[in-house]
Design an enzyme around this catalytic site. Sequence first.
Site, PDB file in Angstrom:
ATOM      1  N   TYR A 281       0.835  -1.201   0.000  1.00 46.45           N
ATOM      2  CA  TYR A 281       0.000   0.000   0.000  1.00 46.45           C
ATOM      3  C   TYR A 281       0.874   1.257   0.000  1.00 46.45           C
ATOM      4  O   TYR A 281       1.862   1.335   0.707  1.00 46.45           O
ATOM      5  CB  TYR A 281      -0.897  -0.003   1.240  1.00 46.45           C
ATOM      6  CG  TYR A 281      -2.097   0.907   1.121  1.00 46.45           C
ATOM      7  CD1 TYR A 281      -3.341   0.399   0.770  1.00 46.45           C
ATOM      8  CD2 TYR A 281      -1.987   2.268   1.355  1.00 46.45           C
ATOM      9  CE1 TYR A 281      -4.449   1.229   0.656  1.00 46.45           C
ATOM     10  CE2 TYR A 281      -3.088   3.100   1.235  1.00 46.45           C
ATOM     11  CZ  TYR A 281      -4.320   2.577   0.891  1.00 46.45           C
ATOM     12  OH  TYR A 281      -5.402   3.408   0.772  1.00 46.45           O
TER      13      TYR A 281
ATOM     14  N   GLU B 270      -4.920   6.423   6.052  1.00 47.82           N
ATOM     15  CA  GLU B 270      -4.893   5.298   5.121  1.00 47.82           C
ATOM     16  C   GLU B 270      -4.045   4.139   5.614  1.00 47.82           C
ATOM     17  O   GLU B 270      -4.242   3.004   5.235  1.00 47.82           O
ATOM     18  CB  GLU B 270      -4.291   5.749   3.781  1.00 47.82           C
ATOM     19  CG  GLU B 270      -5.251   6.333   2.837  1.00 47.82           C
ATOM     20  CD  GLU B 270      -4.537   6.758   1.569  1.00 47.82           C
ATOM     21  OE1 GLU B 270      -4.544   5.985   0.614  1.00 47.82           O
ATOM     22  OE2 GLU B 270      -3.973   7.874   1.550  1.00 47.82           O
TER      23      GLU B 270
ATOM     24  N   LYS C  96      -1.352  -1.433 -13.590  1.00 44.36           N
ATOM     25  CA  LYS C  96      -1.928  -1.236 -12.264  1.00 44.36           C
ATOM     26  C   LYS C  96      -3.409  -1.574 -12.241  1.00 44.36           C
ATOM     27  O   LYS C  96      -4.147  -1.269 -13.182  1.00 44.36           O
ATOM     28  CB  LYS C  96      -1.764   0.217 -11.836  1.00 44.36           C
ATOM     29  CG  LYS C  96      -2.268   0.386 -10.418  1.00 44.36           C
ATOM     30  CD  LYS C  96      -2.465   1.750  -9.934  1.00 44.36           C
ATOM     31  CE  LYS C  96      -3.293   1.670  -8.662  1.00 44.36           C
ATOM     32  NZ  LYS C  96      -2.667   0.876  -7.593  1.00 44.36           N
TER      33      LYS C  96
HETATM   34  P1  ATP Z   1      -0.592  -2.091  -8.399  1.00 47.30           P
HETATM   35  O1  ATP Z   1      -0.716  -0.699  -7.792  1.00 47.30           O
HETATM   36  O2  ATP Z   1       0.371  -2.123  -9.518  1.00 47.30           O
HETATM   37  O3  ATP Z   1      -1.927  -2.678  -8.714  1.00 47.30           O
HETATM   38  P2  ATP Z   1      -0.658  -3.539  -5.956  1.00 47.30           P
HETATM   39  O4  ATP Z   1      -1.887  -4.273  -6.355  1.00 47.30           O
HETATM   40  O5  ATP Z   1       0.328  -4.285  -5.161  1.00 47.30           O
HETATM   41  O6  ATP Z   1       0.091  -2.959  -7.213  1.00 47.30           O
HETATM   42  P3  ATP Z   1      -2.554  -1.560  -4.976  1.00 47.30           P
HETATM   43  O7  ATP Z   1      -3.461  -1.967  -6.056  1.00 47.30           O
HETATM   44  O8  ATP Z   1      -2.304  -0.110  -4.785  1.00 47.30           O
HETATM   45  O9  ATP Z   1      -1.086  -2.227  -5.118  1.00 47.30           O
HETATM   46  O10 ATP Z   1      -3.123  -2.159  -3.601  1.00 47.30           O
HETATM   47  C1  ATP Z   1      -2.571  -1.739  -2.364  1.00 47.30           C
HETATM   48  C2  ATP Z   1      -2.108  -2.940  -1.556  1.00 47.30           C
HETATM   49  O11 ATP Z   1      -3.231  -3.635  -1.003  1.00 47.30           O
HETATM   50  C3  ATP Z   1      -1.348  -3.978  -2.313  1.00 47.30           C
HETATM   51  O12 ATP Z   1       0.003  -3.642  -2.467  1.00 47.30           O
HETATM   52  C4  ATP Z   1      -1.542  -5.230  -1.491  1.00 47.30           C
HETATM   53  O13 ATP Z   1      -0.636  -5.278  -0.407  1.00 47.30           O
HETATM   54  C5  ATP Z   1      -2.943  -5.041  -0.974  1.00 47.30           C
HETATM   55  N1  ATP Z   1      -3.922  -5.697  -1.857  1.00 47.30           N
HETATM   56  C6  ATP Z   1      -4.552  -5.126  -2.900  1.00 47.30           C
HETATM   57  N2  ATP Z   1      -5.393  -5.996  -3.478  1.00 47.30           N
HETATM   58  C7  ATP Z   1      -5.281  -7.148  -2.789  1.00 47.30           C
HETATM   59  C8  ATP Z   1      -5.891  -8.424  -2.879  1.00 47.30           C
HETATM   60  N3  ATP Z   1      -6.793  -8.701  -3.815  1.00 47.30           N
HETATM   61  N4  ATP Z   1      -5.523  -9.376  -1.999  1.00 47.30           N
HETATM   62  C9  ATP Z   1      -4.601  -9.114  -1.049  1.00 47.30           C
HETATM   63  N5  ATP Z   1      -4.010  -7.925  -0.909  1.00 47.30           N
HETATM   64  C10 ATP Z   1      -4.335  -6.953  -1.753  1.00 47.30           C
HETATM   65 MG    MG Z   2      -3.336  -3.489  -7.422  1.00 49.09          MG
END
Ligand code: ATP
Ligand code: MG
Length: 533
Positions: free
Chosen positions: A374, A409, A470
Amino acid sequence: MIHRTNASVTPAAVAFAVTAAAAPGDLPRTPREPRLAARGHLTPLHHRALGHAWDGWTLALEEHPDGAARAHTGRVSVLLAGELHNRAELARATGLGTGAGTGTGVGTGTGTGPYEGGDAELLAHAYARYGEHVLRMLNGRYALLLCDGPLLLAATDHAGGVPLYLHRTGAAVRLATEAKALLHPGDHTGTPPAGLLPVRGSQEVRQVPAGTAAVLHLETGAARTFTTWTPSPARHLPTPDQAVTRTREALERAVRTRLPAAGTPTAVLSGGIDSSTVAALAAGAGHGLETVSMGTDLGDEFAAARLVADHLGARHPGLRHTEITLTTGELLAELPWAVWAAEVTDPDIIEYLLPLVALYRRLDGPPRRILTGYGADIPLGGMHRHARHLPELDDLVAHDMAHFDGLNEMSPTLAAIAGHWTTHPYWDRDVLDTLLPLEAGLKHRDGIDKWVLRRAAADVLPAETVRRPKLGVHEGSGTTSALDRLFLAHGTAPDRVRQARRQALDALYDTLVAGPAHPDDIPLDDFLKGLPA
Ligand code: ATP
Ligand code: MG
């Protein structure tokens, strides 16, 4: 005496609610059990020292020796909820040993080995050397209370990573890591100090801004604030290779300092580049790793997460991967819990946090240390992948960095309601100081968003993951459509859904945070039916 709790996975305290005054006689009667959403072991706190007295509670997720979150040396008293991430540097600069140590105990820790004392004790020693400016040297995730005689310092880390609220009443100051502990109706009599953030539901309670220390004199009432960190407005021009190397080094260190002293860490893994990089670096540290992915009947990212888990599992034996699926109804039922934990009403923020709260509340077993990706998008401009020009991208990044404060957050309460501790390597102070100042052409390059991060992780992840566009947590989990459907099903006109969501969140906050309710008392459907159309 040295108590070492090397089996600790979580900090010695993750929350507190404390009243401070110049003398015991000025303290209001001992507060009843505090209203905290964080769940764990409450320890009563009664402390008297020269020039100040404290009464209240600390909360830990695991059993810790009484007082491990505190240090008392003469007229200086320190209470810390959270943890420090630059222990080794701080101990060395203060002349207290050579290495990181585990930091979960209470001890004297002088000598040549790693410093083994608790973070609060380390801070007390560093304060003796540097005074209040020590707060500008800390890299950590904490809310702290430090009294030096009648001088009280109340501070959060650079990111406000553990929210801190303050309420001045007569001769006393009440402080808590959750607003709800201070928002008692009819109990608001003090004048708030200047320089702090307003809090919904009160004219007098204030939130300590990120990277800020409030300084109050308990005898004279004099109050001021000073800044310990601000997002850099400067932009640096390393070569692309230098930027990639620095990003990798900063992230590796941030992940390493966030691993548990014992036991297996958990990574919440979507299969996006942010969390996949964190999982890969954690797996590479050799402490084992459990990865968890969540989805709903409206959407999941299971295939993308499994690709990463399989890739890491083939290189690091002992990795375990779990998938958790919720129904839409189960996800939406978490809405009161998300507001209760985050203490905010911003519809976008709650949309991001809802699936994570739902996931944390389904992680079983003893307290976990959960790594998350996050926050990476904020310094890297990941949400603005369609920004067409570099100046626009940089303006958007600067805007986001100027407006994160008070949104909670990354509050630890989001997982502490389920007894777990979360940690955010991308919001490590040194990682932010590495990523944010990169000129925008290193964040968006060759048509690729988060370019520097993707390159920094290219050797530890599948090529497909490195390239993957993303997908926000609210998109991948179907949360956005689940929330829209909820309000449409309650008869909201399509063009009023956003407004209705805002009203519902305000009402939930007023009931749960400013008011006396508990999420268990709120069946969401009935609650929404009771709101004005
Ligand atoms: P990206 O931004 O490229 O999609 P990401 O999915 O890792 O990368 P975010 O989409 O910003 O990052 O989500 C924030 C965080 O929340 C993630 O890095 C992850 O730790 C957690 N997260 C998001 N979606 C899931 C999920 N479906 N299951 C478990 N953890 C999640
Ligand atoms: Mg993501």
